[in-house]
Each structure stands twice: as structure tokens, then as C-alpha cells.
Design a protein around this motif. Structure first.
Motif, PDB file in Angstrom:
ATOM      1  N   THR A 330     -37.085  64.128  77.296  1.00 44.21           N
ATOM      2  CA  THR A 330     -37.685  65.130  76.410  1.00 44.21           C
ATOM      3  C   THR A 330     -38.432  64.449  75.276  1.00 44.21           C
ATOM      4  OG1 THR A 330     -35.901  66.652  76.909  1.00 44.21           O
ATOM      5  CG2 THR A 330     -37.221  67.172  74.983  1.00 44.21           C
ATOM      6  N   GLY A 405     -33.052  71.967  78.420  1.00 40.63           N
ATOM      7  CA  GLY A 405     -31.964  71.072  78.803  1.00 40.63           C
ATOM      8  C   GLY A 405     -30.805  71.712  79.524  1.00 40.63           C
ATOM      9  N   GLU A 406     -30.559  72.983  79.297  1.00 42.61           N
ATOM     10  CA  GLU A 406     -29.431  73.666  79.933  1.00 42.61           C
ATOM     11  C   GLU A 406     -29.708  75.157  79.825  1.00 42.61           C
ATOM     12  OE1 GLU A 406     -25.996  73.504  77.292  1.00 42.61           O
ATOM     13  OE2 GLU A 406     -27.239  72.514  75.823  1.00 42.61           O
ATOM     14  N   PRO A 407     -29.003  75.938  80.636  1.00 44.26           N
ATOM     15  CA  PRO A 407     -29.215  77.372  80.537  1.00 44.26           C
ATOM     16  C   PRO A 407     -28.817  77.878  79.146  1.00 44.26           C
ATOM     17  CG  PRO A 407     -28.001  76.816  82.546  1.00 44.26           C
ATOM     18  CD  PRO A 407     -28.048  75.581  81.699  1.00 44.26           C
ATOM     19  N   ASP A 429     -38.287  79.076  76.892  1.00 43.59           N
ATOM     20  CA  ASP A 429     -37.222  78.344  77.570  1.00 43.59           C
ATOM     21  C   ASP A 429     -37.892  77.493  78.645  1.00 43.59           C
ATOM     22  OD1 ASP A 429     -35.012  77.474  78.966  1.00 43.59           O
ATOM     23  OD2 ASP A 429     -34.149  79.463  79.279  1.00 43.59           O
ATOM     24  N   THR A 430     -37.846  76.178  78.490  1.00 39.42           N
ATOM     25  CA  THR A 430     -38.556  75.296  79.423  1.00 39.42           C
ATOM     26  C   THR A 430     -37.570  74.600  80.340  1.00 39.42           C
ATOM     27  OG1 THR A 430     -38.465  73.485  77.816  1.00 39.42           O
ATOM     28  CG2 THR A 430     -40.438  74.858  77.797  1.00 39.42           C
ATOM     29  N   TYR A 431     -37.806  74.742  81.615  1.00 40.86           N
ATOM     30  CA  TYR A 431     -36.959  74.071  82.620  1.00 40.86           C
ATOM     31  C   TYR A 431     -37.738  72.933  83.261  1.00 40.86           C
ATOM     32  CZ  TYR A 431     -35.041  72.890  87.101  1.00 40.86           C
ATOM     33  OH  TYR A 431     -34.581  72.172  88.172  1.00 40.86           O
ATOM     34  N   TRP A 432     -37.135  71.769  83.299  1.00 39.84           N
ATOM     35  CA  TRP A 432     -37.727  70.614  83.995  1.00 39.84           C
ATOM     36  C   TRP A 432     -36.702  69.511  84.084  1.00 39.84           C
ATOM     37  CZ3 TRP A 432     -39.612  66.179  80.897  1.00 39.84           C
ATOM     38  CH2 TRP A 432     -39.392  66.328  79.513  1.00 39.84           C
ATOM     39  N   GLN A 433     -37.104  68.330  84.515  1.00 41.52           N
ATOM     40  CA  GLN A 433     -36.170  67.221  84.732  1.00 41.52           C
ATOM     41  C   GLN A 433     -36.847  65.890  84.413  1.00 41.52           C
ATOM     42  OE1 GLN A 433     -35.780  67.962  89.017  1.00 41.52           O
ATOM     43  NE2 GLN A 433     -33.753  68.823  88.623  1.00 41.52           N
ATOM     44  N   THR A 434     -36.042  64.855  84.238  1.00 41.62           N
ATOM     45  CA  THR A 434     -36.580  63.509  84.017  1.00 41.62           C
ATOM     46  C   THR A 434     -37.631  63.173  85.089  1.00 41.62           C
ATOM     47  OG1 THR A 434     -34.414  62.870  83.184  1.00 41.62           O
ATOM     48  CG2 THR A 434     -35.925  61.086  83.726  1.00 41.62           C
ATOM     49  N   ASP A 527     -30.963  71.961  91.649  1.00 42.34           N
ATOM     50  CA  ASP A 527     -30.434  73.032  90.802  1.00 42.34           C
ATOM     51  C   ASP A 527     -30.361  74.308  91.622  1.00 42.34           C
ATOM     52  OD1 ASP A 527     -29.955  72.265  87.996  1.00 42.34           O
ATOM     53  OD2 ASP A 527     -32.053  71.632  88.051  1.00 42.34           O
ATOM     54  N   ILE A 539     -31.730  79.656  85.976  1.00 43.81           N
ATOM     55  CA  ILE A 539     -31.095  78.429  86.458  1.00 43.81           C
ATOM     56  C   ILE A 539     -29.589  78.561  86.327  1.00 43.81           C
ATOM     57  CG2 ILE A 539     -30.927  75.919  86.108  1.00 43.81           C
ATOM     58  CD1 ILE A 539     -33.692  76.816  87.036  1.00 43.81           C
ATOM     59  N   ARG A 542     -26.521  72.475  88.286  1.00 46.15           N
ATOM     60  CA  ARG A 542     -26.670  71.443  89.303  1.00 46.15           C
ATOM     61  C   ARG A 542     -25.781  71.710  90.506  1.00 46.15           C
ATOM     62  NH1 ARG A 542     -30.714  67.586  88.171  1.00 46.15           N
ATOM     63  NH2 ARG A 542     -29.668  66.482  89.859  1.00 46.15           N
ATOM     64  N   ASN A 548     -23.948  68.421  83.371  1.00 40.83           N
ATOM     65  CA  ASN A 548     -24.852  68.573  82.249  1.00 40.83           C
ATOM     66  C   ASN A 548     -24.016  68.821  80.984  1.00 40.83           C
ATOM     67  OD1 ASN A 548     -26.754  69.479  80.388  1.00 40.83           O
ATOM     68  ND2 ASN A 548     -28.077  70.282  82.001  1.00 40.83           N
ATOM     69  N   ARG A 553     -27.656  64.574  81.103  1.00 44.60           N
ATOM     70  CA  ARG A 553     -27.173  64.425  82.462  1.00 44.60           C
ATOM     71  C   ARG A 553     -26.216  63.260  82.592  1.00 44.60           C
ATOM     72  NH1 ARG A 553     -32.274  64.846  86.277  1.00 44.60           N
ATOM     73  NH2 ARG A 553     -31.320  63.316  87.620  1.00 44.60           N
TER      74      ARG A 553
HETATM   75  C1  WT7 Z   1     -31.415  69.031  84.343  1.00 48.30           C
HETATM   76  C2  WT7 Z   1     -32.377  67.908  84.074  1.00 48.30           C
HETATM   77  C3  WT7 Z   1     -35.826  68.109  81.092  1.00 48.30           C
HETATM   78  C4  WT7 Z   1     -35.414  67.875  79.784  1.00 48.30           C
HETATM   79  C5  WT7 Z   1     -33.994  67.647  79.496  1.00 48.30           C
HETATM   80  C6  WT7 Z   1     -33.062  67.333  80.602  1.00 48.30           C
HETATM   81  C7  WT7 Z   1     -31.012  71.139  83.401  1.00 48.30           C
HETATM   82  C8  WT7 Z   1     -33.111  71.400  82.026  1.00 48.30           C
HETATM   83  C9  WT7 Z   1     -33.130  73.547  81.642  1.00 48.30           C
HETATM   84  C10 WT7 Z   1     -33.346  74.902  81.265  1.00 48.30           C
HETATM   85  C11 WT7 Z   1     -31.438  75.471  82.512  1.00 48.30           C
HETATM   86  C12 WT7 Z   1     -32.013  73.249  82.470  1.00 48.30           C
HETATM   87  C13 WT7 Z   1     -31.142  71.270  84.913  1.00 48.30           C
HETATM   88  C14 WT7 Z   1     -31.955  70.047  85.297  1.00 48.30           C
HETATM   89  N1  WT7 Z   1     -32.022  71.896  82.673  1.00 48.30           N
HETATM   90  N2  WT7 Z   1     -33.767  72.381  81.397  1.00 48.30           N
HETATM   91  N3  WT7 Z   1     -34.362  75.271  80.482  1.00 48.30           N
HETATM   92  N4  WT7 Z   1     -32.468  75.831  81.727  1.00 48.30           N
HETATM   93  N5  WT7 Z   1     -31.170  74.215  82.883  1.00 48.30           N
HETATM   94  O1  WT7 Z   1     -33.572  66.414  81.548  1.00 48.30           O
HETATM   95  O2  WT7 Z   1     -31.611  64.921  81.826  1.00 48.30           O
HETATM   96  O3  WT7 Z   1     -33.354  65.092  83.640  1.00 48.30           O
HETATM   97  O4  WT7 Z   1     -31.772  66.984  83.193  1.00 48.30           O
HETATM   98  O5  WT7 Z   1     -31.156  69.743  83.123  1.00 48.30           O
HETATM   99  O6  WT7 Z   1     -29.884  71.229  85.494  1.00 48.30           O
HETATM  100  O7  WT7 Z   1     -31.792  69.640  86.629  1.00 48.30           O
HETATM  101  P1  WT7 Z   1     -32.577  65.773  82.572  1.00 48.30           P
END
Ligand code: WT7
Length: 686
Positions: A330, A405-407, A429-434, A527, A539, A542, A548, A553
Motif C-alpha cells: 500500500t 486491506g481487509e473487509p 473501499d479498495t480491494y487489491w493485493q501485493t 479470496d 470480500i 482468504r 489477514n 498478510r
Molecule cells: C489481501 C491482500 C492491497 C493492500 C493491502 C493488503 C485482503 C485487501 C481488501 C478490502 C477486503 C481486502 C484480501 C487480499 N484485502 N483489501 N478492501 N476488502 N479484503 O495487501 O498484504 O497483499 O493482502 O488483503 O484478503 O487477498 P496484501
């Protein structure tokens, strides 16, 4: 798809019901950067990848690209091939003609009596060039080399990242809260030539001796047959070295005084092909070894720049504060690269948000006039708990509030919207991953309604769907949960896993490569999610062995292997346990060898071993010793059963277990240990 990876309805935690939609207020929408929904059609992947040209055009290229997407070797996609550019030029140099005096970072030390330091784009440029010159001339670093940065939330961290980027050196930032051992492991995996660190920093009112941790990292690296050429050490307070570990020449070098005598001549940027690496960011996965998520230059920067503009709606005149740590993705995407690409002003805060009290974030925001705030549900819950009425007494001009980062449960969402944003600000609310480089799911804040608890629809250019056990797509509104997958590539997706192409293909592209999709390469997020009739995703969490904790993570296997290093431990299994602030905390079950000492002492030793291997964030909430862990007949530990029992839920069908009687013992141990109040058996509860 192996049946166990898709949770059944009663296994997924459905914490909340469908909420109604809330439109963004006109005061926001009227000025939002995306006001035209046509962006969706323009980027629709069924029309091919050409729509992404618009995102590449946001960057300054030294040489234009020949092709938008090279997909000749899936799933190794290459974006904007033939084009070349430099990340630090895009982040800094191109703003200098018009905005050298604009503040890039307001550095806020944790100590509130210390002055806030404003660093303009012009000053940032000077510092980055000076360090780049030193790395190049004195340490002979060149494009493609790796350097590990083990630095806290201070300006030296983005400066070091950008100095590396200027030379094409691949940076690998290790979160300063990780243990020296974890840092050492990452130095070895990335075969870094140098480690850049600092004497220490302030957090939660304490001085943290980072150099001592760095010593351990270097030792760990040597023990694994990788010797660093040098360790470069910044001083947190120039002129005053504060670590208990002194700098040992010749391998260790005091960087702060050295920089003072380095030429301030500009250091020419090294132009990189679009698919040359920019950085490695380690992330936890299903196996014990952390994965080096390897991001490229052109694709990554275009995705991060575009989402910073269109999702965070960030502009040069905004004052933006992302409370994440740069040591996580992030911070890479949305503290360093994204905001600098846009030319915005960011707050860089050293410490814990609630230090010295819960009003600190609101004081900082009011004082600096923060317009866009970006944080995690864990931080929001913590601040709300400390004093729910507090933000109302301060007057920050928030117009957009981001969560990641989480729901986020609707209750927390509504507090953020009402008490922090006064309903004037939009919540995104932004959902994504590393792995994904930048946002995948989010509302376009000016034109799409918010829905508390849902991350929102897929962003333009992203084709997201959910898939059932058989790999079938579940339509929107099915009411069922499935695995979230992304059908077409997008520019932010990482190039691969550092040094492990097979693992990249297997982890992300094999799970959904079955049934009707056997000939397709669908990115598997791991997810679980539901998809409502209006196209919004919620979401659920995992589905692999990743936990989480507070939006960070942690790999169960990493924690379990650390536990197994303690003599006397036969088996270990970690499961997430619900926590009102952090979302989840790790609960560690151990079974002991017959001949070992008292379980209580072992539990404490196990907790220490986990902290030493990973860091304090991984400290188990409790360590629960049992004689035997529930296992399948083939010997696989049933974490699913442990998770259910720990939550006081039914264990489900246990007839297939090799040792069904173990469930009763687990239930009794959980009841005994989790009811003892605030101190677990190890006395190590955090
Ligand atoms: C995991 C990724 C991406 C930035 C921070 C974490 C969870 C991430 C959300 C959200 C629900 C979310 C997922 C994902 N996650 N954003 N908005 N709502 N869950 O990055 O350490 O790679 O973790 O964080 O489970 O797979 P990360």
C-alpha cells in the motif's frame, strides 16, 4: 478445483447483510476527475488491450512503446513493450519546471514536540540525486542489481527507493517491524548487494533500535551463504547516532555524514524498458517461503498513476495522508509512486496513529489540512474504540476517505462516513493485493454509489468474476460464494515471482485453469467473495493458508515452521481467530512430543520463536497445547476444524478424520485457555 478451496456457505463468515447504496454528494461528484462512465467502455477488455493506452499516456516516456500488450507467453504478460522510461523522472523531475516549490512530503515525527519537516519536490530531487550518485559512484551499483531497504517511516525511505529507481536498481523494502531474521531471509532470496538501514526510530513512544535488528539480518544472510557487500546506515537524527550497535568499518558505513560530502550534481536517470523490474515486495503465501512479488516499470506505474487519479481522485492541490507503512505494498503504490506521479502533497507519519492519544490523527489532519485520508479498517476500529466522538471536534477538510486491506463491516464504515467524513466525504473501499500492483475493485468515487461492506465493482479494464468448485462462473446475484478470479491481464499485475516462474504460474493461474476454462489463464486471487446483482463484490477472506491480521498478510506455514524450531514441538497449526479491532489474530495450536517439559513453558517459547522469526505482528494471540491435532487419514492437519472449534462453531463432518476424538480435546483446551481473561497460557497475548 480441489473442493476444499471454495468455502461452503456455513464456513464463510457472513457478518453482515446487504446494505443499501449511498450516492456520492454532489459537492464531491461535481469536481471528481472521472465524471464520465465511458471509461468503462473504453477499457473494456473484450475490445482488446488498447484502452490501456490512456493509462500509459499519463506517464512521461523516453521512448514510445511499440505494443500495448505482448501476450505471446501467458501468463507472463508484458506491457508497453519497447517503450522506456524512468520511475524517478516520472515521480519527480517532470514536476520540477512548474512545481519545484510544492511540498512532496510533510514529514511528521512521532514525537509531537519535534517540528514537522516540509520537503518540496525540488528538495526531494536534490536528496534523491545525491544518494543515487553515491550509490553509483562509490558503491558501483548498476541497473538490475538488488538492494534491500530496511527503513522506518522517514523521508529516507522514499528517497532511497527513488534513488534506486533512478539507477534502475531493484529495491526490496522490508517492513521495519519485521524481525532481523525475516529481513535476512529476504536479503538472501533477492541476492541483494547492499542493505540500507537506519540507527533506529520512534514508535509508540519508544526508541526502536533498528541497527541491532539489521545486524541480525546480516548474520542470518551470512548463515545462508550470502554476504552483503555493505550495510549503509542512516542516522534518524543527523549528527546523533543512537544505536547500541556501532558501525563497523569497512563493510558498514555511516550514510548521513557521507551524503553531506557527496557532490550535489544531478545524477542522470537510467532509462528502463517498460518490463524491466522496479522492485520486489515480499508477501506471504501458502508455503513457508515468502514470495518475492516482482513488479515492472511501465505497466506498474501506469496502473498506479491511473488508479491514484481515478480511484483516490488525487490532485496536485490535495494534501493526502495514507497511514499505511511504506514497507507494505500500500505504501509503495499509494504513498510513494502514485501520489508522486500525480504531483500531490503527502503526509509521511513516523509513528503509531494513536500516539500519544487518539486525537493525534485528527490534530495532524486539521493542522496540515488533509483532504484525502487513506487507512485500514483496523486503524478505524481502534480510533473509534478509543473515543467515537473525537473526530467531530476537529476540522480537517476531508473530501475522500479510503479504506484498504481487509473487509470493513458496515458499522465501522458508517462511523468513518459520518463521524470522520461528516457525510461530506466519499468513502472508497479498495480491494487489491501485493501481486496486483494497485486497486482491482473499488467504486469510481464521483459516479458510482457507495455500498458499506462491499468493495465495489471491478474497476474499468478489470474483468472480475467468482467461480465455484467446478470452476464454473457464478452469475451476479446468485447468492453464493465463490473464488474471485480476474479474466484478462491488466498492467499492474506483477511480472512474476522473483526467481520462481513456476510458482507464479502454479499459484495464480493453475487453480482456475480447469473445466470450461482449461485453455484460459484466469488470475486467482485466493479470496472468497459474493457478487450481488448490482455487480458489487463483497470480500469474505482468504481461502488459502494466509491469515489477514490488521490488514497484514501472514503465512500460516511461516508461523508454523517457526513454532517447530522449538525443541519438543511435534506439530503446529495456525488459524485465524476473530478480533474486534484487528479483524483476526493468529491462534496457534501445538502438539508436543511425549518427553517434553510443561506445556506452559513451551507455549511461551513458541510465542517467542514466532516473534523472532517474523516480528511482533505475528505474535500468537494464544498458544494452545493439545496431545493430538485433528488430521485426515492421509495425515493432513484439518485447520478448518480447528478454526470452527476455536470460534465455538460446530466442527462439521468429522467422520473422515483419522482421530475424531481429538476434536473434544481441542474444544476443551480452547475453552480453558481462551476464557482465562487477558493472558493466554504463554503470557504472551498481544
Ligand atoms: C489481501 C491482500 C492491497 C493492500 C493491502 C493488503 C485482503 C485487501 C481488501 C478490502 C477486503 C481486502 C484480501 C487480499 N484485502 N483489501 N478492501 N476488502 N479484503 O495487501 O498484504 O497483499 O493482502 O488483503 O484478503 O487477498 P496484501
Amino acid at each position: 478445483m480441489p473442493a476444499e478451496i471454495v468455502p461452503t456457505e456455513d464456513e464463510i463468515a457472513v457478518h453482515w447483510r446487504e446494505e443499501s447504496r449511498i450516492d456520492p454528494p454532489p459537492s464531491f461528484s461535481d469536481h471528481a476527475q472521472i465524471r464520465d462512465p465511458a471509461l468503462r467502455e473504453q477499457l473494456d477488455p473484450s475490445r482488446g488491450p488498447d484502452g490501456f493506452r490512456a493509462y500509459a499516456d499519463l506517464l512521461t516516456w523516453d521512448r514510445p512503446y511499440d505494443r500495448v500488450l505482448d501476450d505471446s507467453n501467458p501468463p507472463f504478460y508484458r506491457w508497453f513493450t519497447g517503450g522506456s522510461l524512468n520511475a524517478s523522472v516520472n515521480a519527480i523531475d517532470r514536476h520540477l519546471p512548474g512545481a519545484a516549490n510544492r511540498v512532496a512530503f510533510h514529514f511528521v515525527p512521532e514525537d509531537e514536540s519535534a517540528p514537522i519537516e516540509a520537503i518540496t519536490y525540488g528538495e526531494l530531487s536534490g536528496k534523491v540525486n545525491r544518494l543515487a550518485r553515491l550509490l553509483q559512484d562509490r558503491f558501483a551499483l548498476t541497473a538490475g542489481d538488488r538492494v534491500t531497504l530496511y527503513l522506518p517511516m522517514v523521508p529516507e525511505l522514499p528517497i532511497a527507493m527513488l534513488a534506486c529507481a533512478r539507477l534502475g536498481v531493484i529495491h526490496s523494502v522490508v517492513f521495519s517491524g519485521f524481525s532481523g531474521k525475516a529481513a535476512g531471509e529476504r536479503i538472501v532470496d533477492s541476492t541483494s548487494r547492499f542493505l540500507i538501514t537506519m540507527d533506529g526510530y520512534f514508535r509508540n513512544g519508544q526508541w526502536i533500535d533498528l541497527k541491532a535488528q539489521a545486524d541480525q539480518a546480516a548474520r542470518e544472510s551470512r548463515a545462508r551463504n550470502h554476504s552483503l557487500e555493505g550495510v549503509l546506515v542512516f542516522e534518524r537524527t543527523p549528527g546523533r547516532y543512537q544505536s547500541t550497535s556501532r558501525i563497523r568499518a569497512p563493510e558498514e558505513i555511516a550514510l548521513t555524514p557521507l551524503l553531506e560530502t557527496t557532490s550535489g550534481d544531478p545524477c542522470p536517470p537510467v532509462s528502463r524498458e517498460s518490463n524491466d523490474g522496479l522492485f520486489i515486495m515480499y508477501s506471504s503465501g501458502t508455503t513457508g517461503r515468502p514470495k518475492g512479488c516482482f513488479h515492472g516499470t511501465g505497466g506498474y506505474l501506469s496502473w498506479v498513476g491511473a488508479t491514484t487519479r481515478y480511484v483516490l481522485d488525487l490532485r496536485p492541490d490535495d494534501v493526502y495522508w495514507c497511514m499505511a507503512d511504506i514497507g507494505w505494498i500500500t505504501g509503495h503504490s499509494y504513498i510513494v509512486y502514485g501520489p508522486l506521479l500525480v504531483g500531490a502533497t503527502s503526509v509521511l507519519y513516523e509513528g503509531l496513529p494513536q500516539w500519544p492519544d487518539a486525537a493525534r490523527p485528527w490534530r495532524i489532519s486539521e493542522h496540515l489540512g488533509v483532504t484525502v485520508l487513506h487507512t485500514s479498517p483496523t486503524a478505524i476500529r481502534a480510533l473509534r474504540r478509543l473515543d467515537p466522538d473525537l473526530p467531530q471536534r476537529y476540522g480537517a477538510p476531508f473530501r475522500l476517505l479510503c479504506t484498504v486491506g481487509e473487509p470493513i463491516e458496515p458499522e465501522t464504515w458508517h462511523w468513518y462516513h459520518e463521524m470522520v467524513g461528516h457525510r461530506r466525504a466519499v468513502v472508497v473501499d479498495t480491494y487489491w493485493q501485493t501481486e496486483t500492483g494497485g486497486h482491482l475493485l473499488a467504486t469510481l468515487p464521483g459516479i458510482e454509489a457507495m455500498k458499506p461492506g462491499s468493495a465495489g465493482p471491478a474497476l474499468p479494464g478489470i474483468t472480475a468474476s467468482i467461480y465455484d468448485e467446478a470452476g464454473r462462473k457464478l452469475p451476479p446475484g446468485s447468492g453464493r460464494a465463490g473464488i474471485l478470479g480476474i479474466e484478462h491481464p491488466w498492467p499492474g499485475l506483477m511480472l512474476g515471482i522473483w526467481n520462481d516462474p513456476d510458482r507464479f504460474r502454479k499459484t495464480y493461474f493453475e487453480p482456475l485453469r480447469r473445466g470450461v476454462w482449461a485453455d484460459r489463464w484466469i488470475y486467482c486471487t485466493h479470496d472468497a467473495a459474493t457478487w450481488s446483482a448490482d455487480g458489487y463484490f463483497r470480500i469474505l477472506g482468504r481461502t488459502d493458508d494466509v491469515i489477514n491480521v490488521a490488514g497484514h498478510r501472514l503465512g500460516s506455514k511461516e508461523m508454523e515452521s517457526a513454532a517447530l524450531t522449538v525443541p519438543g514441538i511435534a506439530e503446529a497449526a495456525v488459524v485465524p481467530y476473530p478480533d474486534p479491532v484487528k479483524g483476526a489474530v493468529p491462534l496457534l495450536f501445538i502438539s508436543t512430543q511425549k518427553t517434553c517439559g510443561p506445556a506452559r513453558d513451551l507455549a511461551a517459547a513458541v510465542s517467542r520463536a514466532v516473534v523472532e522469526a517474523i516480528g511482533p505482528i505475528a505474535r500468537p494471540y494464544a498458544v494452545i497445547p493439545v496431545a493430538d491435532l485433528p488430521k485426515t487419514r492421509s495425515g493432513k492437519i484439518m485447520r478448518r476444524v480447528l478454526r470452527a472449534v476455536a470460534r465455538g462453531e460446530e466442527a462439521g463432518d468429522v467422520t473422515t478424520l483419522a482421530n475424531p476424538e481429538s476434536v473434544t480435546e481441542v474444544r476443551n483446551a480452547v475453552a480453558e485457555i481462551l476464557s482465562v481473561g487477558t493472558t493466554g497460557p504463554s503470557g504472551e497475548r498481544s
